[in-house]
Design a protein around this motif. Sequence first.
Motif, PDB file in Angstrom:
ATOM      1  N   ILE A  16       3.935  -1.735   3.374  1.00 13.08           N
ATOM      2  CA  ILE A  16       3.474  -0.350   3.242  1.00 13.08           C
ATOM      3  C   ILE A  16       4.625   0.515   2.735  1.00 13.08           C
ATOM      4  N   LYS A  17       4.289   1.404   1.812  1.00  6.15           N
ATOM      5  CA  LYS A  17       5.284   2.339   1.289  1.00  6.15           C
ATOM      6  C   LYS A  17       4.946   3.736   1.793  1.00  6.15           C
ATOM      7  N   VAL A  18       5.937   4.343   2.435  1.00  4.38           N
ATOM      8  CA  VAL A  18       5.751   5.659   3.031  1.00  4.38           C
ATOM      9  C   VAL A  18       6.628   6.639   2.249  1.00  4.38           C
ATOM     10  N   LEU A  70      10.664   3.064   2.713  1.00  6.20           N
ATOM     11  CA  LEU A  70      10.699   4.532   2.629  1.00  6.20           C
ATOM     12  C   LEU A  70      10.935   4.945   1.177  1.00  6.20           C
ATOM     13  N   ASP A  71       9.945   5.584   0.595  1.00  6.70           N
ATOM     14  CA  ASP A  71      10.066   6.013  -0.804  1.00  6.70           C
ATOM     15  C   ASP A  71      10.567   7.453  -0.834  1.00  6.70           C
ATOM     16  N   PHE A  72      11.883   7.611  -0.646  1.00 10.11           N
ATOM     17  CA  PHE A  72      12.468   8.954  -0.631  1.00 10.11           C
ATOM     18  C   PHE A  72      13.195   9.266  -1.939  1.00 10.11           C
ATOM     19  N   ILE A  82      -6.911   2.388  -3.563  1.00  8.72           N
ATOM     20  CA  ILE A  82      -7.370   1.854  -2.272  1.00  8.72           C
ATOM     21  C   ILE A  82      -7.778   2.992  -1.335  1.00  8.72           C
ATOM     22  N   TYR A  83      -6.838   3.917  -1.050  1.00  5.51           N
ATOM     23  CA  TYR A  83      -7.155   4.875   0.024  1.00  5.51           C
ATOM     24  C   TYR A  83      -8.155   5.953  -0.374  1.00  5.51           C
ATOM     25  N   ASN A  84      -8.323   6.201  -1.667  1.00  6.54           N
ATOM     26  CA  ASN A  84      -9.324   7.182  -2.093  1.00  6.54           C
ATOM     27  C   ASN A  84     -10.692   6.555  -2.345  1.00  6.54           C
ATOM     28  N   THR A 128       6.206  -2.713  -8.210  1.00  5.10           N
ATOM     29  CA  THR A 128       5.651  -2.087  -9.400  1.00  5.10           C
ATOM     30  C   THR A 128       4.400  -1.251  -9.129  1.00  5.10           C
ATOM     31  N   PRO A 129       4.537   0.092  -9.257  1.00  2.00           N
ATOM     32  CA  PRO A 129       3.383   0.976  -9.113  1.00  2.00           C
ATOM     33  C   PRO A 129       2.710   1.208 -10.457  1.00  2.00           C
ATOM     34  N   GLY A 130       1.461   1.681 -10.381  1.00  2.00           N
ATOM     35  CA  GLY A 130       0.771   2.071 -11.614  1.00  2.00           C
ATOM     36  C   GLY A 130      -0.588   1.424 -11.782  1.00  2.00           C
ATOM     37  N   ILE A 136       2.365  -2.244  -6.070  1.00  2.00           N
ATOM     38  CA  ILE A 136       2.119  -1.063  -5.222  1.00  2.00           C
ATOM     39  C   ILE A 136       0.814  -0.416  -5.655  1.00  2.00           C
ATOM     40  N   ILE A 137      -0.095  -0.257  -4.726  1.00  2.00           N
ATOM     41  CA  ILE A 137      -1.346   0.452  -5.034  1.00  2.00           C
ATOM     42  C   ILE A 137      -1.599   1.497  -3.955  1.00  2.00           C
ATOM     43  N   GLY A 138      -1.903   2.710  -4.382  1.00  2.00           N
ATOM     44  CA  GLY A 138      -2.187   3.792  -3.453  1.00  2.00           C
ATOM     45  C   GLY A 138      -3.610   4.283  -3.574  1.00  2.00           C
ATOM     46  N   ALA A 166      -5.087   3.970 -10.175  1.00  2.00           N
ATOM     47  CA  ALA A 166      -5.206   5.390 -10.533  1.00  2.00           C
ATOM     48  C   ALA A 166      -4.399   5.772 -11.775  1.00  2.00           C
ATOM     49  N   GLN A 167      -3.268   5.111 -12.006  1.00  2.00           N
ATOM     50  CA  GLN A 167      -2.446   5.473 -13.169  1.00  2.00           C
ATOM     51  C   GLN A 167      -2.781   4.633 -14.402  1.00  2.00           C
ATOM     52  N   GLY A 168      -3.767   3.763 -14.281  1.00  2.00           N
ATOM     53  CA  GLY A 168      -4.279   3.050 -15.453  1.00  2.00           C
ATOM     54  C   GLY A 168      -3.684   1.666 -15.705  1.00  2.00           C
ATOM     55  N   LEU A 205       0.840  -1.199   0.000  1.00  2.00           N
ATOM     56  CA  LEU A 205       0.000   0.000   0.000  1.00  2.00           C
ATOM     57  C   LEU A 205       0.877   1.251   0.000  1.00  2.00           C
ATOM     58  N   ALA A 206       0.653   2.134  -0.979  1.00  2.00           N
ATOM     59  CA  ALA A 206       1.337   3.437  -0.979  1.00  2.00           C
ATOM     60  C   ALA A 206       0.496   4.390  -0.143  1.00  2.00           C
ATOM     61  N   LEU A 207       1.051   4.799   0.997  1.00  2.00           N
ATOM     62  CA  LEU A 207       0.265   5.575   1.961  1.00  2.00           C
ATOM     63  C   LEU A 207       0.601   7.068   1.849  1.00  2.00           C
TER      64      LEU A 207
END
Length: 215
Positions: free
Chosen positions: A29-31, A57-59, A193-195, A164-166, A188-190, A169-171, A6-8
């Motif tokens: 979880i990705k912060v 940590l996604d910095f 899920i959270y919206n 892998t994100p995308g 990775i999904i953000g 929301a990004q299609g 989860l991308a939070l």
Amino acid sequence: MVKLMLALDLDKERALKVAEEVKDYVDAIKVGYPLVLSSSLEIVKEIKDICEKEVILDFKVADIPATNEKIAKLSLRYGDGIIVHGFVGEDSVKAVRDVAKPLNKKTILVTEMSHPGALRFIQPIANELAIMAKKLELDGIVAPSTRPERLRELKHLSNLPVLTPGVGAQGGRLEEIIKILDENDYIIIGRAIYNSEDPKKMAKYYKEKIRALSK
Ligand code: C5P
């Protein structure tokens, strides 16, 4: 089974609420900056108290080696790993890896990003970045769900676990990417899920879909 991360990217209050709601269905979880800048790195501890999951940590660290080393030392007091950029060069990535490895924490390299703008500057060098990640024996790469063929190639070139994100929301489409992935990889999904109106229900939906498609 492929793991769900989860991308939070929320403020503290909402992040902790969502973490509690979805904890039975996410593996990690990705912060990133939105959460840490609206709270502090201590948020990682609070998330772990709620759900005892791996926290990355996604910095997207991208500085000279000496500064990368300082960022890695300060960041990796928390969490289980850190995401870095590779276009800054092998020495900068090594600086992070050399802090993370002895702490038993992961260094994960961004190869190609998932948004349209990535096509211009980062896609042309993404294969080289994947090869560098393999050479440096990093712990994983980030590669896009929005471009399944690129995801396949970058995974093949690095021979490392992929985050892998995308999807959502990004299609990006789960059905298209799942067959490229294995049990060492993370989807990775953000926002999807959270919206959503019911994050718990949506996390469950994705978890079950991943399970069904993994067979
Ligand atoms: O909300 P969404 O599902 O699009 O979230 C994707 C997450 O992955 C965001 O935290 C974004 O910053 C991150 N990310 C990305 N593409 C990359 C690397 C990270 O979308 N290449």
